[in-house]
Design a protein around this motif. Sequence first.
Motif, PDB file in Angstrom:
ATOM      1  N   ALA A  19       0.827  -1.211   0.000  1.00 37.10           N
ATOM      2  CA  ALA A  19       0.000   0.000   0.000  1.00 37.10           C
ATOM      3  C   ALA A  19       0.861   1.262   0.000  1.00 37.10           C
ATOM      4  CB  ALA A  19      -0.929   0.000   1.208  1.00 37.10           C
ATOM      5  N   LEU A  21       3.201   2.107   2.318  1.00 35.68           N
ATOM      6  CA  LEU A  21       3.564   2.578   3.652  1.00 35.68           C
ATOM      7  C   LEU A  21       4.814   1.850   4.141  1.00 35.68           C
ATOM      8  CD1 LEU A  21       0.020   2.514   5.262  1.00 35.68           C
ATOM      9  CD2 LEU A  21       1.282   4.529   4.524  1.00 35.68           C
ATOM     10  N   GLN A  48       1.563  13.121   7.236  1.00 37.28           N
ATOM     11  CA  GLN A  48       1.881  11.759   6.784  1.00 37.28           C
ATOM     12  C   GLN A  48       1.319  10.732   7.756  1.00 37.28           C
ATOM     13  OE1 GLN A  48       6.119  11.619   6.324  1.00 37.28           O
ATOM     14  NE2 GLN A  48       6.067  12.546   4.287  1.00 37.28           N
ATOM     15  N   ARG A  51      -2.485  10.494   7.231  1.00 32.74           N
ATOM     16  CA  ARG A  51      -2.766   9.766   5.987  1.00 32.74           C
ATOM     17  C   ARG A  51      -2.457   8.286   6.146  1.00 32.74           C
ATOM     18  NH1 ARG A  51      -0.243  14.223   1.840  1.00 32.74           N
ATOM     19  NH2 ARG A  51      -2.012  15.655   1.945  1.00 32.74           N
ATOM     20  N   GLY A  52      -1.371   7.984   6.853  1.00 37.06           N
ATOM     21  CA  GLY A  52      -1.011   6.589   7.094  1.00 37.06           C
ATOM     22  C   GLY A  52      -2.073   5.871   7.900  1.00 37.06           C
ATOM     23  N   ALA A  54      -5.260   6.647   8.095  1.00 36.96           N
ATOM     24  CA  ALA A  54      -6.430   6.488   7.235  1.00 36.96           C
ATOM     25  C   ALA A  54      -6.230   5.329   6.262  1.00 36.96           C
ATOM     26  CB  ALA A  54      -6.707   7.780   6.471  1.00 36.96           C
ATOM     27  N   ARG A  55      -5.028   5.217   5.709  1.00 37.20           N
ATOM     28  CA  ARG A  55      -4.753   4.127   4.762  1.00 37.20           C
ATOM     29  C   ARG A  55      -4.792   2.775   5.476  1.00 37.20           C
ATOM     30  NH1 ARG A  55      -0.324   4.988   0.497  1.00 37.20           N
ATOM     31  NH2 ARG A  55      -2.094   5.790  -0.645  1.00 37.20           N
ATOM     32  N   GLY A  58      -8.280   1.801   5.967  1.00 34.07           N
ATOM     33  CA  GLY A  58      -8.821   1.350   4.687  1.00 34.07           C
ATOM     34  C   GLY A  58      -8.365  -0.046   4.306  1.00 34.07           C
ATOM     35  N   LEU A  59      -7.211  -0.452   4.802  1.00 37.01           N
ATOM     36  CA  LEU A  59      -6.696  -1.797   4.533  1.00 37.01           C
ATOM     37  C   LEU A  59      -7.297  -2.844   5.469  1.00 37.01           C
ATOM     38  CD1 LEU A  59      -2.904  -0.963   4.059  1.00 37.01           C
ATOM     39  CD2 LEU A  59      -4.514  -1.689   2.281  1.00 37.01           C
TER      40      LEU A  59
END
Length: 68
Positions: A19, A21, A48, A51-52, A54-55, A58-59
Amino acid sequence: GIFADATQGKAAAQKIARAGLPARRGTLNRDGRELTLVLAGPFATQTQLERGIARLHGLGFADVRLRK
């Protein structure tokens, strides 16, 4: 995350890395059991980091905890 199954820990770290990261794996011993520890980061800025997180959500990593 902490995984009792090393294969699951490796898969989680690979999913995070795919992803985009930063991901790190390590081991720790707890009550005589070897566990796999997976960390995402480090993140250079607050933006960052946000955003990390949030990602990661999402994963499917719902229980994200921050460590300093």
